[in-house]
Each structure stands twice: as C-alpha cells, then as structure tokens.
Design a protein around this motif. Structure first.
Motif, PDB file in Angstrom:
ATOM      1  N   CYS A 106     -28.747  18.942  53.417  1.00 25.72           N
ATOM      2  CA  CYS A 106     -29.135  17.558  53.055  1.00 25.72           C
ATOM      3  C   CYS A 106     -30.458  17.168  53.642  1.00 25.72           C
ATOM      4  CB  CYS A 106     -28.092  16.668  53.062  1.00 25.72           C
ATOM      5  SG  CYS A 106     -26.883  16.928  51.738  1.00 25.72           S
ATOM      6  N   GLU A 107     -30.453  17.275  55.193  1.00 23.91           N
ATOM      7  CA  GLU A 107     -31.450  16.915  55.794  1.00 23.91           C
ATOM      8  C   GLU A 107     -32.809  17.906  55.411  1.00 23.91           C
ATOM      9  OE1 GLU A 107     -32.019  16.346  60.464  1.00 23.91           O
ATOM     10  OE2 GLU A 107     -32.323  18.653  60.102  1.00 23.91           O
ATOM     11  N   ALA A 108     -32.571  18.863  55.208  1.00 21.68           N
ATOM     12  CA  ALA A 108     -33.730  19.768  54.689  1.00 21.68           C
ATOM     13  C   ALA A 108     -34.497  19.381  53.547  1.00 21.68           C
ATOM     14  CB  ALA A 108     -33.515  21.466  54.813  1.00 21.68           C
ATOM     15  N   ASP A 109     -33.802  18.946  52.399  1.00 20.23           N
ATOM     16  CA  ASP A 109     -33.783  18.360  51.369  1.00 20.23           C
ATOM     17  C   ASP A 109     -34.410  17.093  51.362  1.00 20.23           C
ATOM     18  OD1 ASP A 109     -33.694  19.564  48.464  1.00 20.23           O
ATOM     19  OD2 ASP A 109     -32.735  17.794  48.040  1.00 20.23           O
ATOM     20  N   GLY A 110     -34.559  16.304  52.526  1.00 17.53           N
ATOM     21  CA  GLY A 110     -35.010  14.828  52.711  1.00 17.53           C
ATOM     22  C   GLY A 110     -34.067  13.778  52.036  1.00 17.53           C
ATOM     23  N   ARG A 111     -32.686  14.218  52.345  1.00 20.49           N
ATOM     24  CA  ARG A 111     -31.934  13.011  51.934  1.00 20.49           C
ATOM     25  C   ARG A 111     -30.885  12.817  52.831  1.00 20.49           C
ATOM     26  NH1 ARG A 111     -29.491  14.515  46.863  1.00 20.49           N
ATOM     27  NH2 ARG A 111     -29.752  16.780  46.908  1.00 20.49           N
ATOM     28  N   GLY A 112     -31.013  12.942  54.177  1.00 23.33           N
ATOM     29  CA  GLY A 112     -30.154  12.421  55.202  1.00 23.33           C
ATOM     30  C   GLY A 112     -29.044  13.557  55.317  1.00 23.33           C
ATOM     31  N   GLU A 113     -27.873  13.027  55.851  1.00 27.23           N
ATOM     32  CA  GLU A 113     -26.765  14.134  56.113  1.00 27.23           C
ATOM     33  C   GLU A 113     -25.964  14.242  54.759  1.00 27.23           C
ATOM     34  OE1 GLU A 113     -24.799  12.193  59.292  1.00 27.23           O
ATOM     35  OE2 GLU A 113     -25.994  12.872  60.801  1.00 27.23           O
ATOM     36  N   SER A 142     -36.247   9.918  56.270  1.00 29.12           N
ATOM     37  CA  SER A 142     -35.484  11.153  55.659  1.00 29.12           C
ATOM     38  C   SER A 142     -36.259  12.080  55.461  1.00 29.12           C
ATOM     39  CB  SER A 142     -34.672  10.527  54.542  1.00 29.12           C
ATOM     40  OG  SER A 142     -35.486  10.360  53.185  1.00 29.12           O
ATOM     41  N   ILE A 143     -37.758  11.940  54.914  1.00 29.97           N
ATOM     42  CA  ILE A 143     -38.647  12.812  54.644  1.00 29.97           C
ATOM     43  C   ILE A 143     -39.015  13.502  56.144  1.00 29.97           C
ATOM     44  CG2 ILE A 143     -41.067  13.425  53.885  1.00 29.97           C
ATOM     45  CD1 ILE A 143     -40.245  11.186  51.653  1.00 29.97           C
ATOM     46  N   ALA A 144     -39.118  12.880  56.913  1.00 26.74           N
ATOM     47  CA  ALA A 144     -39.945  13.311  58.170  1.00 26.74           C
ATOM     48  C   ALA A 144     -39.290  14.788  58.722  1.00 26.74           C
ATOM     49  CB  ALA A 144     -39.895  12.346  59.450  1.00 26.74           C
ATOM     50  N   VAL A 181     -34.205  24.780  47.849  1.00 25.73           N
ATOM     51  CA  VAL A 181     -34.065  23.583  48.683  1.00 25.73           C
ATOM     52  C   VAL A 181     -35.506  23.009  48.644  1.00 25.73           C
ATOM     53  CG1 VAL A 181     -34.946  24.730  50.690  1.00 25.73           C
ATOM     54  CG2 VAL A 181     -33.615  22.429  50.914  1.00 25.73           C
ATOM     55  N   ARG A 182     -35.685  21.667  48.857  1.00 28.48           N
ATOM     56  CA  ARG A 182     -37.273  21.116  48.607  1.00 28.48           C
ATOM     57  C   ARG A 182     -37.812  21.304  50.057  1.00 28.48           C
ATOM     58  NH1 ARG A 182     -36.566  15.519  46.188  1.00 28.48           N
ATOM     59  NH2 ARG A 182     -35.261  15.177  47.926  1.00 28.48           N
TER      60      ARG A 182
END
Length: 357
Positions: A106-113, A142-144, A181-182
């Motif tokens: 989720c973090e790698a996808d830019g969407r937090g935990e 979240s994107i960082a 993953v994004r």
C-alpha cells in the motif's frame, strides 16, 4: 499529476486508463491505453507499437504508473541481500496483526498503510485487502515514499528506487513477476536513443554503476529484472540498511546507502573482520560501531562521490540522541522471541530457516 489506478490481473489490456488529480477527486478518463479497441494511438509522437513495453510509452512525469514488476529494468547491479531477507522474514514469519507485506504494498502504491486484510489475503489478489486511501485520494504525503521509474527507449521502465522492495515482492510466495504496483514517473525518455538515454541517466545520477567491491559496471551488464538471482550481494549495503535512523536518515537521494557503503568499503571506518553476519549480537555491535562513526563525522566531510556527511543524511546525534536502550537502536536489537522482533532478528531467522546462513 495523473494517478493511474492499480492494474487488476483479470482486466484486459485494452481497457481505458483512468486518471485522477490529487487536488480534484473527480475521476476522469485521460486517454485510451495504447492498442485499445477502435483507437489509433499516436504513441506520444513516436511509433513503437511493436515494443513489448508499449503500455508504458505515454507515461508522463509525475504519473503514478501501474507497472508489472517483472517488466522493470534495474539501474543498480547489487542489493543488500539481508534487507530482502528481513522483508521476507517479516512477510512469512511475522507476528503482525496485518501482515507487513500489505503495508509495504500500500505504501509503495501511494496509499498509506494497509487498512484490512481478509483471512488468506494475498498480494496477487488485490480484492483481498484494502489500503488506507482509495485510488484517487492520494496525498502529497502518501505519494512521497513511492518508488520511482524512468521510461526508457521503446517504453521500457527503468527502476530508479525500490529495487529491494520490488525484489521482496518478487520473491514472496504470493508475489512474483506478474504482481503489479504503481511507480511514480520521474521522466519519459522513450524517444531518446539508447546512448542518449544512458547519458541522461548518468547526468541525473539515476543509475549506480559500481559493484559491491567498487569495480565499475557497464550499463549493458546491469540486471534486466528484479529478483535475488539477478543481483550481486552487497554486504556493505545490508549493513547500512540496518543503520537507518540510527546513524543517518533517508533523504530521497537515489542510491544514498550505496554511497555510504562505498565509504565503509574504501575508508574502512570500522574493522569488519569480526563481523558475524549470522549472529544477532555481532551484527548489532557492528551496526552500532559503524553508525557512531557516521554521526561523528564533520557535517562537511566528503563521504563518497562528492557527497558530504550532511548531504548523505548523517544524523547529528547517534540514535537521535537517545540511549542504546531506547529509540531505533533498541528496536533493531529485539530478538525473534520478542513479541515485536527487530529487523535483524527477522533477517537472521529467515536465513536460518531457509539454510542461507
């Protein structure tokens, strides 16, 4: 900034690519994917419709691009294997209420935990877990931490950050090359020649061309995909990973820990002769010795490749000014028997149970 939603393995390649802008939550269709039925795509001004990476050709700087991890081309020759072993240990031996692999995805996808994970949830079944933020609700925060990619000639995606994370996804039982993953797009250089592309990558310091022992590596000798078997093992890089937030903090500089690793190898600030890579106490003592040396450097001391200690994120105080029984160093040293084992314990337990010691 266009936000391209995660690919679902059951979706057809011809479906429309949907985009959303962070500041405007309304979802809009940006354009049809290359090769969508009834369209004659321009391929962004250069026709490479036969490339196997055609679906990435039109990505723009700032896009959150859905990528099959088996498609990415690494920009470094080695990994710190022990960092990957920690992640795999956490994913397969972990004691978390929600498996850490879902947090990492989720973090790698830019969407937090991760928010929820059904019993038996799997990374390769995105419907079995949810993230804190839905697609389209991403924030600058979240994107960082997202991993980054540059689109190269023919649309080939070159990974510039996230080699350890994507390799961990590749190696975990419910991952593999077909996992998606994004990644955040740094630039699209797909119209450049191969030579001009690599010249631009070197200029931007988006490629690291030194092996574990410092030998130069040619771009045509870089791995062509993620996965442990494709990389050399850089033990200095492993050591630096476990010193994160004890001797230095990440600052977004590509290959930051490799520059520190070169310093460890070349300047020899600590004696590694007694470092037992399979013993928790020895590993922890080596991390402590090294990180204390890091924080003891003058801020303007040149560490490697012209980068100073301050430029490479060295902390001004060891362990954030806390005692060894507190803070990140204390957490790092927790044994596997603890309710919340430390990163080192997970790495060593994974190696032990898989005969990798």
């Amino acid at each position: 900034m266009r936000l391209i939603p995660p690919f679902r393995r059951t979706a057809a390649l011809g479906t429309a690519v949907v985009a959303a802008v962070v500041a405007a939550p309304t979802v809009t269709v940006a354009h049809a994917a290359p090769g969508a039925p009834g369209t004659r795509p321009s391929f962004c001004g250069h026709d490479n419709r036969n490339t196997p990476f055609a679906r990435y050709l039109c990505a723009e700087t700032g896009d959150l691009l859905d990528v099959r991890i088996g498609d990415v081309h690494p920009t470094q020759p080695s990994l710190g294997y022990d960092e990957v072993y920690y992640k795999l240990g956490r994913y397969t031996l972990g004691k978390d209420a929600v498996n850490k692999k879902f947090d990492d995805w989720c973090e790698a996808d830019g969407r937090g935990e991760a928010a929820t994970a059904a019993p038996g949830a799997r990374l390769d079944d995105p419907s079995s877990f949810t993230c804190e933020l839905p697609v389209g609700a991403e924030t600058a925060e979240s994107i960082a931490p997202m991993k980054t990619v540059v689109i190269g000639p023919g649309g080939e995606p070159f990974l510039t950050d996230g080699h350890h994370t994507l390799t961990s996804f590749f190696e975990t039982p419910d991952g593999g090359a077909d996992l998606h993953v994004r990644l955040r797009v740094l630039a699209n250089y797909s119209a450049l020649t191969r030579k001009d592309f690599w010249d631009r990558m070197r200029e931007n310091k988006w490629v690291y061309l030194r092996g574990p022992e410092g030998a130069p590596v040619k771009v045509n000798k870089l791995p062509t995909g993620v996965g442990l078997a494709n990389f050399e093992n850089d033990e200095y890089r492993s050591l630096l990973y476990f010193g994160r937030d004890i001797g230095y903090e990440q600052n977004g500089l590509p290959f930051q820990e490799f520059y520190w690793g070169s310093w460890v190898r070349d300047a020899r600030p600590v004696d590694l002769a007694a470092w037992n890579r399979d013993d928790l106490g020895s590993y922890l003592a080596t991390v402590e010795d090294l990180t204390r040396k890091m924080t003891g450097l003058p801020r303007d001391a040149v560490v490697d490749s012209g980068f100073t200690a301050a430029g490479l994120g060295a902390l001004e105080q060891w362990n954030g000014g806390k005692a060894a029984t507190k803070g990140e160093f204390d957490k790092l040293g927790k044994p596997y028997a603890d309710a919340k084992p430390g990163k080192l314990a997970y790495a060593l337990e994974y190696k032990r149970t898989h005969g990798l010691g």
